[in-house]
Design a protein around this motif. Sequence first.
Motif, PDB file in Angstrom:
ATOM      1  N   ARG A  71       0.855  -1.179   0.000  1.00 46.30           N
ATOM      2  CA  ARG A  71       0.000   0.000   0.000  1.00 46.30           C
ATOM      3  C   ARG A  71       0.892   1.231   0.000  1.00 46.30           C
ATOM      4  N   VAL A  72       0.299   2.388  -0.157  1.00 48.27           N
ATOM      5  CA  VAL A  72       1.072   3.632  -0.120  1.00 48.27           C
ATOM      6  C   VAL A  72       1.424   3.940   1.326  1.00 48.27           C
ATOM      7  N   THR A  73       2.705   4.183   1.565  1.00 46.10           N
ATOM      8  CA  THR A  73       3.176   4.460   2.923  1.00 46.10           C
ATOM      9  C   THR A  73       3.853   5.822   2.969  1.00 46.10           C
ATOM     10  N   TRP A  74       3.346   6.679   3.840  1.00 44.84           N
ATOM     11  CA  TRP A  74       3.973   7.977   4.064  1.00 44.84           C
ATOM     12  C   TRP A  74       4.540   7.980   5.474  1.00 44.84           C
ATOM     13  N   ILE A  75       5.855   8.161   5.561  1.00 44.30           N
ATOM     14  CA  ILE A  75       6.540   8.215   6.856  1.00 44.30           C
ATOM     15  C   ILE A  75       7.072   9.625   7.036  1.00 44.30           C
ATOM     16  N   GLU A 145       9.214   3.393  -4.522  1.00 41.54           N
ATOM     17  CA  GLU A 145       8.248   2.595  -5.267  1.00 41.54           C
ATOM     18  C   GLU A 145       6.883   2.581  -4.611  1.00 41.54           C
ATOM     19  N   GLN A 146       6.849   2.354  -3.300  1.00 44.60           N
ATOM     20  CA  GLN A 146       5.575   2.313  -2.584  1.00 44.60           C
ATOM     21  C   GLN A 146       5.609   3.163  -1.317  1.00 44.60           C
ATOM     22  N   PHE A 147       6.540   4.071  -1.243  1.00 44.09           N
ATOM     23  CA  PHE A 147       6.697   4.852  -0.013  1.00 44.09           C
ATOM     24  C   PHE A 147       7.120   6.275  -0.327  1.00 44.09           C
ATOM     25  N   THR A 179       1.850   6.925  -4.943  1.00 45.03           N
ATOM     26  CA  THR A 179       2.843   7.689  -4.195  1.00 45.03           C
ATOM     27  C   THR A 179       3.227   8.984  -4.906  1.00 45.03           C
ATOM     28  N   ASP A 180       3.164   8.977  -6.253  1.00 47.08           N
ATOM     29  CA  ASP A 180       3.556  10.189  -6.978  1.00 47.08           C
ATOM     30  C   ASP A 180       2.589  11.341  -6.702  1.00 47.08           C
TER      31      ASP A 180
END
Length: 364
Positions: A71-75, A145-147, A179-180
């Motif tokens: 999934r999309v992960t924002w840290i 890629e996913q983050f 993510t973009d």
Amino acid sequence: MRKANSYLDLVLNPFNLFRTKRILNINPTVIPQRKEPESINLYVYDYDAENIHEERLKNVKDCFTYKHSNRVTWINIDGLRRTDVEVICNHYGIHPLVQEDILSIGQRPKVDEIEGVMFCLLNMLYFNEKESAVEVEQISIVLGEQFVLSFQEDASRDVFNPLRDKIQFRQNKIRQSGTDYLFYTLIDLIVDSYFVVMERLSDKIETLEEDIVRNPNKRTLARINQLRKEMIVLKRNIAPVRDMVNGILRSESNLLEERTGKYFKDIYDHIVQANDLAENYRDMMMNLHDLYLSNVNLKMNEVMKVMAIVTCLLAPATVIGGLFGMNFDVIPYAHHRWGFYIACSLMVLIPLVMLYIFRRRGWF
């Protein structure tokens, strides 16, 4: 005591030379002397179109499990500690050069693509009402890629609260995109915050312009000098962002979908507009400086004109008094019974005639 010291600095240093030193003495090649925080704030937002998981973590290693969540992960990391930055960057395969840029101070806004990740560095701007100064906070954003990883210096403030609110709604475009689009949203919020800062500076410029027209003084000149320094900070941080966004638009990275390009074009339009406004404000400050000098010269000319008129009006009395005060034995009307009154009448009558002539000619 602090208030007394602040007043003393204002008296001894009205043009704020310390601010000049802080603005101009920036060398990105110098090893950073940033004081590392005792603790950091680490937030994770892991989401897709249907679900979202929000968590606050105490240790950077706790976010490693989100790397393969599909999934999309924002840290988001508030507070930069070298060990924490190196640990999380090594885990996500981020190049050491990018790690050094994240930990650096005074870097120029830029974008790089290294080993499968896109790195973006720019500054968030805040306006300090108390100091009437533009404050800068460096932020680094890494797109994978996913983050998406975002690194901030200050844990007490940022401009991402609207994003945190929107991300909670399932039907929001952020939840429906990859993510973009999250990467675009973060940059867009930072660029939009520039207009908030420029609006506050615009208010200061308008107030200063009124003061210059009404009553220019030395303190006004100091305020002009201070605002010109803030324009330097504004221009230095806004102008390179245009090149940064242009670099993203020209990038052929697989991390950016073609449909997202139109959103970055919108950011480009905004940053061009912000750059033009910054140029206009700088021109306005130069015009205000010229206006200040013109008003000061005009005020001095008014004073000199009054003094010249007074001198001219007193000249006949000086001449008449000098003639009757000469040490000659025979002076006409010197011993006449009406001599004194005639002399006084001439001293009053001649200046009145001169006033009438000056008035007719429009000299005052």
